[in-house]
Motif scaffolding. Structure first.
Motif, PDB file in Angstrom:
ATOM      1  N   ALA A  65      -3.013 -11.360   1.114  1.00  0.00           N
ATOM      2  CA  ALA A  65      -2.224 -10.754   0.039  1.00  0.00           C
ATOM      3  C   ALA A  65      -1.339 -11.802  -0.634  1.00  0.00           C
ATOM      4  N   ALA A  66      -0.766 -12.705   0.167  1.00  0.00           N
ATOM      5  CA  ALA A  66       0.077 -13.764  -0.396  1.00  0.00           C
ATOM      6  C   ALA A  66      -0.724 -14.646  -1.351  1.00  0.00           C
ATOM      7  N   ASP A  67      -1.977 -14.935  -1.003  1.00  0.00           N
ATOM      8  CA  ASP A  67      -2.833 -15.741  -1.877  1.00  0.00           C
ATOM      9  C   ASP A  67      -3.085 -15.036  -3.209  1.00  0.00           C
ATOM     10  N   ILE A  68      -3.298 -13.722  -3.159  1.00  0.00           N
ATOM     11  CA  ILE A  68      -3.517 -12.965  -4.399  1.00  0.00           C
ATOM     12  C   ILE A  68      -2.277 -13.031  -5.285  1.00  0.00           C
ATOM     13  N   ILE A  69      -1.098 -12.910  -4.681  1.00  0.00           N
ATOM     14  CA  ILE A  69       0.151 -12.956  -5.448  1.00  0.00           C
ATOM     15  C   ILE A  69       0.373 -14.352  -6.014  1.00  0.00           C
ATOM     16  N   ARG A  70       0.101 -15.403  -5.238  1.00  0.00           N
ATOM     17  CA  ARG A  70       0.247 -16.774  -5.740  1.00  0.00           C
ATOM     18  C   ARG A  70      -0.643 -17.010  -6.950  1.00  0.00           C
ATOM     19  N   ALA A  71      -1.874 -16.475  -6.903  1.00  0.00           N
ATOM     20  CA  ALA A  71      -2.800 -16.672  -8.024  1.00  0.00           C
ATOM     21  C   ALA A  71      -2.365 -15.888  -9.259  1.00  0.00           C
ATOM     22  N   ALA A  72      -1.715 -14.749  -9.049  1.00  0.00           N
ATOM     23  CA  ALA A  72      -1.324 -13.893 -10.168  1.00  0.00           C
ATOM     24  C   ALA A  72       0.008 -14.301 -10.791  1.00  0.00           C
ATOM     25  N   ILE A  73       0.889 -14.932  -9.987  1.00  0.00           N
ATOM     26  CA  ILE A  73       2.223 -15.328 -10.474  1.00  0.00           C
ATOM     27  C   ILE A  73       2.380 -16.824 -10.242  1.00  0.00           C
ATOM     28  N   PRO A  74       2.109 -17.629 -11.243  1.00  0.00           N
ATOM     29  CA  PRO A  74       2.213 -19.085 -11.075  1.00  0.00           C
ATOM     30  C   PRO A  74       3.595 -19.491 -10.572  1.00  0.00           C
ATOM     31  N   GLY A  75       3.595 -20.371  -9.593  1.00  0.00           N
ATOM     32  CA  GLY A  75       4.851 -20.849  -9.037  1.00  0.00           C
ATOM     33  C   GLY A  75       5.388 -20.012  -7.903  1.00  0.00           C
ATOM     34  N   ALA A  76       4.699 -18.950  -7.541  1.00  0.00           N
ATOM     35  CA  ALA A  76       5.166 -18.109  -6.430  1.00  0.00           C
ATOM     36  C   ALA A  76       5.258 -18.944  -5.155  1.00  0.00           C
ATOM     37  N   ASP A  77       6.437 -18.953  -4.547  1.00  0.00           N
ATOM     38  CA  ASP A  77       6.691 -19.747  -3.333  1.00  0.00           C
ATOM     39  C   ASP A  77       6.753 -18.793  -2.144  1.00  0.00           C
ATOM     40  N   ILE A  78       5.631 -18.708  -1.413  1.00  0.00           N
ATOM     41  CA  ILE A  78       5.536 -17.776  -0.283  1.00  0.00           C
ATOM     42  C   ILE A  78       5.111 -18.561   0.945  1.00  0.00           C
ATOM     43  N   ARG A  79       5.919 -18.503   1.993  1.00  0.00           N
ATOM     44  CA  ARG A  79       5.601 -19.183   3.244  1.00  0.00           C
ATOM     45  C   ARG A  79       5.605 -18.173   4.384  1.00  0.00           C
ATOM     46  N   LEU A  80       4.552 -18.219   5.158  1.00  0.00           N
ATOM     47  CA  LEU A  80       4.406 -17.303   6.284  1.00  0.00           C
ATOM     48  C   LEU A  80       4.246 -18.104   7.567  1.00  0.00           C
ATOM     49  N   ASP A  81       4.968 -17.710   8.592  1.00  0.00           N
ATOM     50  CA  ASP A  81       4.763 -18.303   9.917  1.00  0.00           C
ATOM     51  C   ASP A  81       3.647 -17.549  10.629  1.00  0.00           C
ATOM     52  N   GLU A  82       3.083 -18.179  11.625  1.00  0.00           N
ATOM     53  CA  GLU A  82       2.049 -17.523  12.407  1.00  0.00           C
ATOM     54  C   GLU A  82       2.665 -16.458  13.306  1.00  0.00           C
ATOM     55  N   GLY A  83       1.865 -15.439  13.617  1.00  0.00           N
ATOM     56  CA  GLY A  83       2.301 -14.441  14.581  1.00  0.00           C
ATOM     57  C   GLY A  83       2.402 -13.045  14.009  1.00  0.00           C
ATOM     58  N   ALA A  84       2.579 -12.103  14.914  1.00  0.00           N
ATOM     59  CA  ALA A  84       2.647 -10.692  14.565  1.00  0.00           C
ATOM     60  C   ALA A  84       4.028 -10.307  14.065  1.00  0.00           C
ATOM     61  N   ASP A  85       4.056  -9.287  13.222  1.00  0.00           N
ATOM     62  CA  ASP A  85       5.309  -8.682  12.800  1.00  0.00           C
ATOM     63  C   ASP A  85       5.904  -7.975  14.016  1.00  0.00           C
ATOM     64  N   PRO A  86       7.100  -8.375  14.469  1.00  0.00           N
ATOM     65  CA  PRO A  86       7.672  -7.777  15.686  1.00  0.00           C
ATOM     66  C   PRO A  86       7.985  -6.296  15.538  1.00  0.00           C
ATOM     67  N   GLU A  87       8.029  -5.796  14.309  1.00  0.00           N
ATOM     68  CA  GLU A  87       8.332  -4.387  14.093  1.00  0.00           C
ATOM     69  C   GLU A  87       7.091  -3.562  13.759  1.00  0.00           C
ATOM     70  N   ASP A  88       5.912  -4.157  13.914  1.00  0.00           N
ATOM     71  CA  ASP A  88       4.675  -3.470  13.565  1.00  0.00           C
ATOM     72  C   ASP A  88       3.746  -3.437  14.761  1.00  0.00           C
ATOM     73  N   ILE A  89       2.762  -2.548  14.709  1.00  0.00           N
ATOM     74  CA  ILE A  89       1.746  -2.501  15.749  1.00  0.00           C
ATOM     75  C   ILE A  89       0.609  -3.459  15.392  1.00  0.00           C
ATOM     76  N   THR A  90      -0.164  -3.860  16.394  1.00  0.00           N
ATOM     77  CA  THR A  90      -1.368  -4.651  16.161  1.00  0.00           C
ATOM     78  C   THR A  90      -2.553  -3.720  16.351  1.00  0.00           C
ATOM     79  N   LEU A  91      -3.195  -3.368  15.236  1.00  0.00           N
ATOM     80  CA  LEU A  91      -4.233  -2.344  15.256  1.00  0.00           C
ATOM     81  C   LEU A  91      -5.482  -2.848  14.563  1.00  0.00           C
ATOM     82  N   GLY A  92      -6.629  -2.650  15.212  1.00  0.00           N
ATOM     83  CA  GLY A  92      -7.894  -3.015  14.605  1.00  0.00           C
ATOM     84  C   GLY A  92      -8.241  -2.099  13.443  1.00  0.00           C
ATOM     85  N   LEU A  93      -9.348  -2.392  12.789  1.00  0.00           N
ATOM     86  CA  LEU A  93      -9.760  -1.668  11.585  1.00  0.00           C
ATOM     87  C   LEU A  93     -10.052  -0.200  11.901  1.00  0.00           C
TER      88      LEU A  93
END
Length: 308
Positions: free
Chosen positions: A247-275
């Motif tokens: 999703a971050a890649d889609i936003i970067r492509a749509a909004i030039p200059g978008a500065d989005i940095r993500l660290d590795e790992g799960a969201d501590p407030e979310d579940i890890t669920l398969g498809l």
């Protein structure tokens, strides 16, 4: 076809879209929510109503000859109500009992009334494998998700003991222009449009099952109108489980200059669920998600630009 539909939580993200679709189709819609400022522009039958006002629910159902209830009302996500779990349970479980009782009494009086209950993918808890079917165990230990498990139990007990015509929809992570609760998509877009950086301490490689509100509204209306369904519980999702960095890649492509940095790992407030498997919804309801993540993000960007 059900022609007099009561929609709870009608001023919210999902409820509003359902009311809009039904009203546009010329169907009678009775919209109730704590506030009805927006949805009142869609239907003349919009009423400010607190969950727990049972007598008013019964009165409206009788006055308008309600033959279906779409229950979108209540605390709408795990990010809400954490500091007051008792209120969360009272709202989500108590409100579900109230609408189930309205539907039961309508049916007992000879006016069959279908109930749709909006549940959540969070009921599955942490199950990282793909192909999560409706028969998978419910493993949640969080208050919000547990309130949805309890709500499902209430609805299905009414089906079993009182022959209530009800359907449970386990809904994935809904996004769209009217979402008011915390949303990582909106956060990244808002910051990019304001020239601010976004740095999340998680997200790289972490999956999230987004689904556009348009697809969920379509699924709910299909469930509203399906005749004699062979099953009573359905997953509704976008049929995808992309990592947040996609999703971050889609936003970067749509909004030039978008500065989005993500660290590795799960969201501590979310579940890890398969498809989630949506095979049952496809087979029984004719459901098919139509809004791709790229299209949905582009729509959200345009809405936010226009809103500014």
């Amino acid at each position: 076809m059900r022609n007099s539909i009561l929609v709870t939580g009608a001023n919210g993200l999902i409820g509003y879209e359902v009311v809009k679709r039904l009203a546009s189709a010329g169907r009678k819609v009775i919209a109730v929510d704590r506030t009805v400022s927006d949805v009142a522009t869609l239907t003349e039958n919009a009423y400010a109503l607190e969950i727990g006002d049972q007598h008013r629910l019964h009165e409206l159902a009788a006055r308008f000859g309600v033959d279906a209830i779409v229950h979108c009302g209540g605390v709408s996500g795990p990010m809400l109500g954490r500091d007051n779990p008792a209120a969360l349970f009272n709202t989500n479980i108590g409100g579900t009992i109230d609408v189930a009782e309205v539907a039961r009494q309508r049916t007992a009086l000879g006016h069959p009334c279908r109930l749709l209950f909006c549940s959540s993918l969070t009921v599955y808890g942490n199950q990282p494998q793909d192909d999560i079917k409706e028969s998978n165990p419910l493993l949640t230990r969080q208050c919000y998700a547990s309130s949805k498990v309890a709500g499902e139990a209430v609805v299905l007990s009414y089906v079993e003991e009182h022959a209530l015509d009800a359907i449970v929809l386990r809904i994935a992570g809904v996004y769209g222009p009217r979402r008011r609760t915390a949303c990582v998509l909106r956060l990244m877009i808002d910051n990019a449009l304001e020239g601010k950086a976004t740095h999340l301490p998680y997200g790289q490689g972490f999956p999230r099952q987004w689904v556009h509100v348009d697809d969920i509204a379509s699924g709910l209306i299909l469930a509203l109108d399906v005749e004699a369904p062979s099953e009573r519980i359905f997953n509704l999702s976008g049929g995808i489980n992309p990592p947040i960095d996609e999703a971050a890649d889609i936003i970067r492509a749509a909004i030039p200059g978008a500065d989005i940095r993500l660290d590795e790992g799960a969201d501590p407030e979310d579940i890890t669920l398969g498809l989630l498997s949506i095979d049952a919804a496809r087979r029984v309801l004719g459901y098919e998600p139509a809004v791709t993540l790229k299209d949905g993000i582009h729509r959200l960007i345009q809405f936010i630009k226009n809103d500014r």
